[in-house]
Enzyme design. Structure first.
Site, PDB file in Angstrom:
ATOM      1  NE  ARG A  43      -2.732  -0.837   3.199  1.00 24.75           N
ATOM      2  CZ  ARG A  43      -3.457  -1.082   4.268  1.00 24.75           C
ATOM      3  NH1 ARG A  43      -4.716  -0.739   4.297  1.00 24.75           N
ATOM      4  NH2 ARG A  43      -2.939  -1.654   5.334  1.00 24.75           N
ATOM      5  CE  LYS A 142       3.630 -22.293   9.540  1.00 25.86           C
ATOM      6  NZ  LYS A 142       4.394 -21.233  10.204  1.00 25.86           N
ATOM      7  CE  LYS A 176      14.073 -25.370   8.017  1.00 24.66           C
ATOM      8  NZ  LYS A 176      14.896 -24.208   8.273  1.00 24.66           N
ATOM      9  CD  GLU A 210      11.660 -21.455  16.312  1.00 27.60           C
ATOM     10  OE1 GLU A 210      12.068 -20.528  15.618  1.00 27.60           O
ATOM     11  OE2 GLU A 210      10.461 -21.663  16.543  1.00 27.60           O
ATOM     12  CG  ASP A 229       4.345 -20.599  14.341  1.00 22.95           C
ATOM     13  OD1 ASP A 229       4.108 -20.118  13.219  1.00 22.95           O
ATOM     14  OD2 ASP A 229       5.405 -20.397  14.958  1.00 22.95           O
ATOM     15  CG  HIS A 234       7.291 -25.954   9.932  1.00 17.83           C
ATOM     16  ND1 HIS A 234       7.069 -25.656   8.611  1.00 17.83           N
ATOM     17  CD2 HIS A 234       7.397 -24.762  10.564  1.00 17.83           C
ATOM     18  CE1 HIS A 234       7.041 -24.333   8.454  1.00 17.83           C
ATOM     19  NE2 HIS A 234       7.235 -23.778   9.634  1.00 17.83           N
ATOM     20  CE  LYS A 334       8.194 -18.981  17.931  1.00 18.74           C
ATOM     21  NZ  LYS A 334       9.067 -19.080  16.780  1.00 18.74           N
TER      22      LYS A 334
HETATM   23  C1  BG6 Z   1       7.963 -20.414  10.859  1.00 14.58           C
HETATM   24  C2  BG6 Z   1       7.280 -20.084  12.160  1.00 14.58           C
HETATM   25  O1  BG6 Z   1       7.099 -21.120  10.000  1.00 14.58           O
HETATM   26  O2  BG6 Z   1       9.108 -21.218  11.125  1.00 14.58           O
HETATM   27  C3  BG6 Z   1       8.224 -19.386  13.105  1.00 14.58           C
HETATM   28  O3  BG6 Z   1       6.161 -19.256  11.893  1.00 14.58           O
HETATM   29  C4  BG6 Z   1       9.481 -20.203  13.295  1.00 14.58           C
HETATM   30  O4  BG6 Z   1       7.612 -19.168  14.368  1.00 14.58           O
HETATM   31  C5  BG6 Z   1      10.075 -20.577  11.948  1.00 14.58           C
HETATM   32  O5  BG6 Z   1      10.404 -19.431  14.037  1.00 14.58           O
HETATM   33  C6  BG6 Z   1      11.226 -21.541  12.117  1.00 14.58           C
HETATM   34  O6  BG6 Z   1      11.862 -21.677  10.881  1.00 14.58           O
HETATM   35  P1  BG6 Z   1      13.407 -22.079  10.816  1.00 14.58           P
HETATM   36  O7  BG6 Z   1      13.657 -22.259   9.368  1.00 14.58           O
HETATM   37  O8  BG6 Z   1      14.144 -20.931  11.429  1.00 14.58           O
HETATM   38  O9  BG6 Z   1      13.525 -23.322  11.620  1.00 14.58           O
END
Ligand code: BG6
Length: 487
Positions: A43, A142, A176, A210, A229, A234, A334
């Site tokens: 925008r 996603k 990946k 993470e 998430d 994943h 996390k």
């Molecule tokens: C994303 C999530 O899909 O994947 C994030 O929304 C997450 O919360 C991320 O941190 C992790 O991706 P990667 O590649 O850093 O493991």
């Protein structure tokens, strides 16, 4: 081949953090087809030059190794353009259509890197402006919805406008290199296939840990949580890659058909399993890599009474002949003890012990996904000369075969988004998710969401910098197993 890649959300977080660096890498590697345009759409009121300057400034924040020199950036920047589009204004799509028509590129990619709530309206507007031509591909990031119903609603609208082979649903884990190596390990080698079953495998653990918190995405994350998430997409995609039958060929639908069967075979949740086999946690203040960090509820954008989970551990089973009775443990969170994504395949111990082995010792295959990318095979061997000891020559110790893919193939390997973007431009769907897979995954996680809605005990607290709530260890201990870092 000429292409136009239209990036909706062109000034957003995903665009500058992941997509632009990935496109730049492809450009640097010479794999981005010549004759392309990357058109940022948002925008804001920016000229091409202002947009290039914005992206250039943002590149200062990406990994040093991935940063362009000024000359390199200038060459890349020649591909970048900007168009002001308000997604709610039909006339703006008409302007976009006119621009694209004028150039008439072989392939047009519409990348919706926007809030999913805009997907439906954006697709309808694209169709109204005549932008759903056969040479157009649409990329959806996603999360695609927040439950089964909303996912279906989005998919139905998108499918009214585009055919399934034009729709590229991103799960960047599939891009990946380490995840592609998982497919290579299973379907390019015959070694493990006879062992890849309930008779030999005791349990499989999928961990995506993470160390980061929610960063600047507190408001989004608080509406989402770790289950939506990470687990729904994943983690379940990793589970599919591990558990699927060998596909008949490497074409997209052959692979997706097999993944879908795994999702359909996931054992349905019972009230007892929901109470015992799913653990949710939320980080409180703690110490990560020597640094004091705040708890989740104090993060910007997060509700101070939030019940959102930042950690999930669960036990799944796949009800088919290959896997019946084998627990698949999934764990993600996390602010855990480190950044570490890995799959651990624990084989059954030798059926009859004639050596002295360390208690619980058995073969184990560790598939490191990140930050390390490699394989470790844990074996038992007789290393030391122990003739002086009782049971001379009969004690075994663990040893590892260690394969480091980064060392073997160099660190210049193609990153996830780079690979996926090139696949979209080339029209290769193998690494994208079909709508029925997504729906099946939502169907499986929905009872968990429902259970949590009615359970006001909320997530269990865990200190940032740990491996999550102790209940996750208790869950796996009920099967007499332990997480790989604990044993
Ligand atoms: C994303 C999530 O899909 O994947 C994030 O929304 C997450 O919360 C991320 O941190 C992790 O991706 P990667 O590649 O850093 O493991």
């Amino acid at each position: 081949m000429s292409f136009d890649l239209v990036l909706f959300g062109g000034t957003g977080d995903l665009a500058w953090r992941k997509l632009m660096p990935a496109l730049f890498q492809a450009f640097r590697h010479g794999t981005l087809p010549a004759g392309g345009r990357i058109i940022g759409v948002a925008r804001d009121d920016l000229s091409d030059e202002q947009y290039r300057a914005l992206i250039r400034a943002r590149f200062d924040e990406v990994d040093l190794a991935k940063r362009p020199s000024p000359e390199e950036f200038d060459r890349f920047a020649a591909l970048l353009h900007f168009l002001r589009v308000d997604l709610s204004k039909p006339q703006d799509y008409q302007r976009l259509a006119a621009d694209l028509r004028e150039r008439n590129a072989d392939t047009v990619v519409m990348y919706l890197a926007t809030a999913p709530s805009l997907f439906t309206a954006a697709c309808e507007q694209l169709a109204a402006a005549g932008l759903n031509t056969p040479n157009t591909r649409i990329v959806l990031e996603k999360p695609l919805g927040h439950d089964l119903a909303s996912n279906r609603a989005i998919n139905e609208t998108v499918r009214r406008v585009f055919s399934e082979k034009q729709i590229f649903r991103i799960d960047h884990y599939l891009g990946k290199p380490s995840v592609q190596n998982l497919f290579a390990l299973r379907f390019g080698n015959s070694l493990f296939e006879p062992l890849w079953r309930r008779e030999t495998i005791a349990n499989i653990q999928i961990t995506i840990a993470e160390d980061l918190g929610v960063e600047k995405r507190g408001a989004f994350y608080d509406q989402t949580g770790a289950l939506r998430d990470m687990v729904q997409n994943h983690a379940l995609q990793l589970l599919c890659a591990l558990a699927m039958e060998p596909p008949i060929n490497a074409h997209a639908d052959a692979i997706r058909d097999e993944k879908l069967k795994v999702l359909r075979s996931l054992k349905a949740w019972t009230p007892q399993a929901l109470a015992q086999d799913v653990i949710r946690g939320q980080y409180s203040a703690g110490n990560v890599a020597g640094e004091q960090v705040p708890g989740y509820r104090s993060e910007p954008g997060v509700n101070p009474d939030s019940m959102t989970e930042t950690f999930v551990a669960l036990r799944a089973e796949i009800a088919n002949w290959r896997w019946a009775g084998v627990p698949f443990y999934i764990r993600t969170g996390k602010r855990l003890a480190g950044r570490d994504a890995r799959i651990v395949v624990n084989f059954r111990p030798a059926p009859h012990a004639i050596f002295n082995s360390p208690p619980g010792a058995a073969n184990r295959l560790v598939i490191h996904l990140q930050p390390k990318d490699g394989l470790e095979l844990h074996l038992l061997a007789q290393g030391q000369d122990n003739r002086q000891q009782k049971n001379a020559g009969q004690s075994l110790s663990p040893v590892h075969l260690d394969l480091d893919f980064d060392k073997r193939f160099g660190s210049g390997r193609v990153g996830a988004y780079e690979r996926l973007l090139l696949d979209v431009i080339d029209g290769r769907l193998n690494l994208f998710v079909r709508s029925d897979e997504q729906e099946e995954a939502w169907r499986w996680v929905e009872p968990i969401m429902e259970f949590w809605r009615n359970d006001n005990t909320g997530p269990r607290p865990y200190a940032a910098g740990t491996w999550g709530p102790s209940a996750a260890s208790a869950m796996i201990a009920r099967d007499a197993y332990c997480w790989s870092e604990e044993c």
